[in-house]
Design a protein around this motif. Structure first.
Motif, short mmCIF file in Angstrom:
data_model
loop_
_atom_site.label_atom_id
_atom_site.label_comp_id
_atom_site.label_asym_id
_atom_site.label_seq_id
_atom_site.Cartn_x
_atom_site.Cartn_y
_atom_site.Cartn_z
N LEU A 40 -3.23 -0.36 -13.22
CA LEU A 40 -3.36 1.08 -12.98
C LEU A 40 -4.68 1.59 -13.54
N GLU A 41 -5.30 2.52 -12.85
CA GLU A 41 -6.58 3.07 -13.29
C GLU A 41 -6.41 4.39 -14.04
N ASP A 42 -5.96 5.42 -13.34
CA ASP A 42 -5.86 6.75 -13.95
C ASP A 42 -4.52 6.98 -14.64
N LEU A 43 -3.51 6.27 -14.23
CA LEU A 43 -2.15 6.52 -14.70
C LEU A 43 -1.69 5.44 -15.66
N GLN A 44 -0.59 5.70 -16.35
CA GLN A 44 0.02 4.69 -17.20
C GLN A 44 1.53 4.88 -17.22
N LEU A 45 2.23 3.77 -17.33
CA LEU A 45 3.68 3.77 -17.46
C LEU A 45 4.03 3.67 -18.94
N SER A 46 5.02 4.44 -19.36
CA SER A 46 5.41 4.43 -20.76
C SER A 46 6.89 4.73 -20.89
N ILE A 47 7.40 4.54 -22.11
CA ILE A 47 8.80 4.81 -22.40
C ILE A 47 8.87 5.77 -23.58
N ASP A 48 9.63 6.84 -23.41
CA ASP A 48 9.89 7.78 -24.48
C ASP A 48 11.40 7.92 -24.61
#
Length: 365
Positions: free
Chosen positions: A304-312
């Protein structure tokens, strides 16, 4: 007491309105064809965002504004006909009577509290108010105060900060008087002068001065100027608009926006430290396949370039994070568009291939 609270909410819920402006959120309620709220809730604007349990977010027109009584009336573009319309009180109210307050404090929809009338008539300035001890908070303003018969006895107007549940509501008889005087004019865009108390047609106001007594009408100036975002806020709204999203309907405050994408909900927040975060909740963490899910998220983040996957907590998000000084329209449009289009694809993948549960949202948000 619990039964009274529940019954009041059940019979009135279709008449309770949430009101959103760039300055914050508040409450209102439907009487006849009008939405009643506080003047300070509408913030001197001609248009505000309204929604009910049965009416999706839409733009309502503020057609009456009375800063003296802190009262305003809003017209909905679509008729709202609750199954059980609210009625104003017809009996005398007394100290010690039980009351129920309903509203949206801090955006927590349809919050209901009980209490008693501490003082049936409490004079503050030039108006009379009902003092009561049912807990209300910012966001309750403009909501209804009910008696045990389910009748509206007041408009929740203000609290004394750092006190033990000291709330004040404009009494029903002053609301009734204001409604009757307004409806008798058979006109809209009315401002009630805080000095001479005359009802003035906005088109008759020159240079923001009351044509009757000559006092400066601050609300007339605010309505004339409207809301004008600037700086990074204006840029964010311009980027959101490029997605084909109605910016007015998406606003939750001056620095917060929420809108629906393709089967996803996107939130944009601009924080005081200059960070802008746009994200979409995709799913919750499944009880199985957790390691596979983590591996997938990590591998996707590498490409991914502009975005990111994360966990909250237990929720998976697709996010775009940037500092306001680095945000440009071109870069922002590219990233927001990617979030808007890719969020539903990731959500579908995670739910179908990893058996991840859908994200949870408030039922009436």
């Amino acid at each position: 007491m619990k039964q009274l609270t529940q019954e009041t909410l059940e019979t009135s819920i279709e008449s309770i309105v949430q009101i959103m402006t760039p300055y914050g959120t508040g409450s209102g309620f439907i009487i006849g064809d009008l939405i009643v709220t506080n003047s300070h809730v509408v913030g001197g604007l001609k248009e505000v965002t309204i929604s009910t349990k049965t009416l999706p977010r839409t733009i309502g027109e503020v057609i009456y504004d009375d800063a003296g009584y802190d009262l305003a009336f809003i017209a909905s573009p679509s008729p709202i006909h609750p199954n059980q319309p609210l009625r104003l009180c017809t009996e005398t109210i007394n100290d010690g009577d039980t009351v129920v307050a309903i509203g949206h404090p801090y955006g927590l929809n349809y919050s209901t509290t009980e209490g008693i009338i501490s003082k049936a008539i409490r004079v503050q300035g030039e108006a009379e108010y009902i003092q009561f001890d049912a807990a209300i908070n910012p966001g309750n303003s403009g909501g209804p105060l009910f008696n045990e018969a389910g009748e509206v006895i007041g408009v929740n107007t203000f609290i004394i900060q750092n006190s033990n549940n000291l709330g004040f509501a404009l009494p029903y008889y002053l609301l009734q008087e204001a409604l009757e005087n307004f409806l008798a004019l058979n006109q809209t865009n009315i401002i009630r002068c805080v000095s001479c108390k005359n009802l003035i047609q906005e088109s008759n106001i020159a240079n923001d001065y009351c044509p009757k007594c000559g006092i400066k009408l601050d609300v007339a100036k605010r309505r004339r100027e409207g809301y004008k975002p600037s700086g990074a806020v204006a840029l964010i709204e311009k980027i959101i608009n490029k997605l084909g999203v109605n910016v007015t309907l998406s606003r939750r405050s001056q620095r917060s926006w929420r809108f629906d994408g393709q089967n996803t909900r996107i939130e944009v927040n601009y924080y005081d430290n200059g960070v802008v975060i746009a994200d979409a909740a995709l799913c919750r963490i499944p009880q199985e396949n957790i390691e596979l899910l983590y591996d997938f998220l990590l591998s996707e983040n590498e490409r991914l370039e502009d975005l990111q996957l994360s966990i909250d907590q237990n929720t998976v998000y697709l996010s775009y994070v940037i500092i306001d000084t680095s945000l440009t329209q071109e870069y922002g449009e590219r990233a927001f568009t990617a979030l808007y289009t890719q969020a539903p694809l990731y959500q579908k993948n995670l739910i179908e291939n990893f058996k991840a549960p859908e994200p949870k949202f408030d039922e009436f948000e």
